[in-house]
Write a protein that holds these residues in place. Structure first.
Motif, PDB file in Angstrom:
ATOM      1  N   THR A   1     -12.076   1.957   4.832  1.00  0.00           N
ATOM      2  CA  THR A   1     -12.305   1.362   6.133  1.00  0.00           C
ATOM      3  C   THR A   1     -11.001   1.182   6.901  1.00  0.00           C
ATOM      4  N   LYS A   2      -9.977   1.815   6.445  1.00  0.00           N
ATOM      5  CA  LYS A   2      -8.708   1.790   7.168  1.00  0.00           C
ATOM      6  C   LYS A   2      -8.678   2.958   8.150  1.00  0.00           C
ATOM      7  N   ALA A   3      -7.969   2.733   9.255  1.00  0.00           N
ATOM      8  CA  ALA A   3      -7.724   3.838  10.171  1.00  0.00           C
ATOM      9  C   ALA A   3      -6.861   4.863   9.446  1.00  0.00           C
ATOM     10  N   PHE A   4      -7.018   6.123   9.796  1.00  0.00           N
ATOM     11  CA  PHE A   4      -6.313   7.199   9.112  1.00  0.00           C
ATOM     12  C   PHE A   4      -4.810   6.952   9.073  1.00  0.00           C
ATOM     13  N   LEU A   9      -0.078   6.004   5.827  1.00  0.00           N
ATOM     14  CA  LEU A   9       1.152   5.230   5.643  1.00  0.00           C
ATOM     15  C   LEU A   9       1.156   4.502   4.297  1.00  0.00           C
ATOM     16  N   LEU A  10       0.034   3.883   3.938  1.00  0.00           N
ATOM     17  CA  LEU A  10      -0.072   3.213   2.636  1.00  0.00           C
ATOM     18  C   LEU A  10       0.132   4.201   1.493  1.00  0.00           C
ATOM     19  N   ALA A  11      -0.491   5.360   1.596  1.00  0.00           N
ATOM     20  CA  ALA A  11      -0.355   6.383   0.558  1.00  0.00           C
ATOM     21  C   ALA A  11       1.088   6.874   0.457  1.00  0.00           C
ATOM     22  N   GLU A  12       1.725   7.106   1.593  1.00  0.00           N
ATOM     23  CA  GLU A  12       3.105   7.590   1.581  1.00  0.00           C
ATOM     24  C   GLU A  12       4.062   6.544   1.029  1.00  0.00           C
ATOM     25  N   ARG A  13       3.930   5.308   1.486  1.00  0.00           N
ATOM     26  CA  ARG A  13       4.839   4.239   1.028  1.00  0.00           C
ATOM     27  C   ARG A  13       4.704   3.954  -0.454  1.00  0.00           C
ATOM     28  N   ASN A  14       3.534   4.204  -0.996  1.00  0.00           N
ATOM     29  CA  ASN A  14       3.306   3.963  -2.424  1.00  0.00           C
ATOM     30  C   ASN A  14       3.428   5.245  -3.247  1.00  0.00           C
ATOM     31  N   ARG A  15       3.895   6.295  -2.603  1.00  0.00           N
ATOM     32  CA  ARG A  15       4.142   7.586  -3.263  1.00  0.00           C
ATOM     33  C   ARG A  15       2.933   8.072  -4.056  1.00  0.00           C
ATOM     34  N   LEU A  16       1.758   8.005  -3.425  1.00  0.00           N
ATOM     35  CA  LEU A  16       0.525   8.403  -4.099  1.00  0.00           C
ATOM     36  C   LEU A  16       0.302   9.908  -4.081  1.00  0.00           C
TER      37      LEU A  16
END
Length: 110
Positions: A1-4, A9-16
């Protein structure tokens, strides 16, 4: 339910390591259970199993209402938008109540 843009950004910052096309965000306009059902049909998901973590019990209840999603492991995240009463209601179903600490342990083995 997050905006893309926030999900990316969350994925990048957490190196997913997610590619943009692997992120299913709010803009898709699809119910979560539809997206998860589609992913669950992929061969690798069938082999490894599908786990879905959510912080809203009403969303998880929509999963419970669908027979085609019976083999998906459902988790109610206690660190989200829910109450102790909802934790109890989840425990009376096949939904596992999941603390943040337990999530970290689970994420390490899934």
């Amino acid at each position: 339910t997050k905006a893309f843009r926030f999900a990316l950004l969350l994925a990048e910052r957490n190196r997913l390591g997610f590619r943009p096309e692997e992120i299913f965000a709010l803009e898709s306009g699809r119910p979560k259970e539809e997206t998860v059902a589609e992913l669950h049909r992929l061969p690798e998901a069938r082999q490894e199993g599908t786990h879905f973590v959510e912080d809203r019990l009403p969303t998880l209840n929509r999963f419970l209402a669908r027979q085609d999603l019976d083999s998906i492991q459902l988790y109610l995240a206690t660190w989200g938008y829910n109450t102790a009463e909802e934790h109890e209601a989840a425990r009376k179903s096949r939904i596992q109540v999941l603390s943040l600490e337990a999530f970290h342990r689970l994420a390490g083995r899934v």
